[in-house]
Design a protein around this motif. Structure first.
Motif, PDB file in Angstrom:
ATOM      1  N   PHE A 163      39.703  49.073  43.194  1.00 44.68           N
ATOM      2  CA  PHE A 163      41.245  48.940  43.178  1.00 44.68           C
ATOM      3  C   PHE A 163      41.756  47.803  42.173  1.00 44.68           C
ATOM      4  O   PHE A 163      42.736  47.434  42.159  1.00 44.68           O
ATOM      5  N   GLY A 164      40.707  46.965  41.766  1.00 45.51           N
ATOM      6  CA  GLY A 164      41.031  46.051  40.938  1.00 45.51           C
ATOM      7  C   GLY A 164      40.717  44.487  41.697  1.00 45.51           C
ATOM      8  O   GLY A 164      40.825  44.507  42.956  1.00 45.51           O
ATOM      9  N   LEU A 165      40.639  43.404  41.178  1.00 45.88           N
ATOM     10  CA  LEU A 165      40.343  42.214  41.557  1.00 45.88           C
ATOM     11  C   LEU A 165      41.362  41.669  42.462  1.00 45.88           C
ATOM     12  O   LEU A 165      41.344  41.188  43.400  1.00 45.88           O
ATOM     13  N   PRO A 166      42.699  41.729  42.058  1.00 48.42           N
ATOM     14  CA  PRO A 166      43.663  41.030  42.924  1.00 48.42           C
ATOM     15  C   PRO A 166      43.865  41.769  44.342  1.00 48.42           C
ATOM     16  O   PRO A 166      44.182  41.195  45.216  1.00 48.42           O
ATOM     17  N   VAL A 167      43.645  43.253  44.196  1.00 44.61           N
ATOM     18  CA  VAL A 167      43.810  43.814  45.583  1.00 44.61           C
ATOM     19  C   VAL A 167      42.439  43.308  46.259  1.00 44.61           C
ATOM     20  O   VAL A 167      42.644  43.311  47.358  1.00 44.61           O
ATOM     21  N   LYS A 168      41.678  43.343  45.670  1.00 45.24           N
ATOM     22  CA  LYS A 168      40.192  43.080  46.546  1.00 45.24           C
ATOM     23  C   LYS A 168      40.487  41.637  47.221  1.00 45.24           C
ATOM     24  O   LYS A 168      40.275  41.482  48.264  1.00 45.24           O
ATOM     25  N   TYR A 169      40.929  40.678  46.193  1.00 44.87           N
ATOM     26  CA  TYR A 169      41.109  39.362  47.035  1.00 44.87           C
ATOM     27  C   TYR A 169      42.105  39.520  48.013  1.00 44.87           C
ATOM     28  O   TYR A 169      42.037  38.627  49.158  1.00 44.87           O
ATOM     29  N   ALA A 170      43.284  40.115  47.811  1.00 44.34           N
ATOM     30  CA  ALA A 170      44.210  40.303  48.824  1.00 44.34           C
ATOM     31  C   ALA A 170      43.955  40.752  50.006  1.00 44.34           C
ATOM     32  O   ALA A 170      44.167  40.304  51.027  1.00 44.34           O
ATOM     33  N   VAL A 171      43.226  41.744  49.997  1.00 46.40           N
ATOM     34  CA  VAL A 171      42.616  42.291  51.302  1.00 46.40           C
ATOM     35  C   VAL A 171      41.628  41.489  52.076  1.00 46.40           C
ATOM     36  O   VAL A 171      41.996  41.205  53.191  1.00 46.40           O
ATOM     37  N   LEU A 172      40.846  40.927  51.351  1.00 44.82           N
ATOM     38  CA  LEU A 172      39.749  39.937  51.804  1.00 44.82           C
ATOM     39  C   LEU A 172      40.358  38.649  52.417  1.00 44.82           C
ATOM     40  O   LEU A 172      40.145  38.317  53.616  1.00 44.82           O
TER      41      LEU A 172
END
Length: 66
Positions: free
Chosen positions: A8-17
């Motif tokens: 999903f991309g790095l921004p989405v990964k960080y947002a979910v975490l």
């Protein structure tokens, strides 16, 4: 870690975490009695998710992949 979010991309990964961490932080604060009226289950995790997305976007701009 959490490699399934990489697609999903790095921004989405960080947002979910960060959203999960913000929710957990609010839950623990309320459980142990440290919560106040400004800490709630809606705005705090959303703010954490926005901050995580911005952090992921900045990290992606630097060329980092994870």
């Amino acid at each position: 870690m959490f490699d399934f979010l990489n697609r999903f991309g790095l921004p989405v990964k960080y947002a979910v975490l960060c959203f999960a961490g913000g929710f957990l932080g609010v839950f623990l604060a309320k459980t142990f009695g440290y919560g106040s009226d400004t800490i709630n289950y809606i705005s705090t995790p959303i703010a954490a998710a926005v901050g995580g997305a911005i952090g992921g976007w900045l990290r992606q701009r630097k060329g980092r992949t994870d």
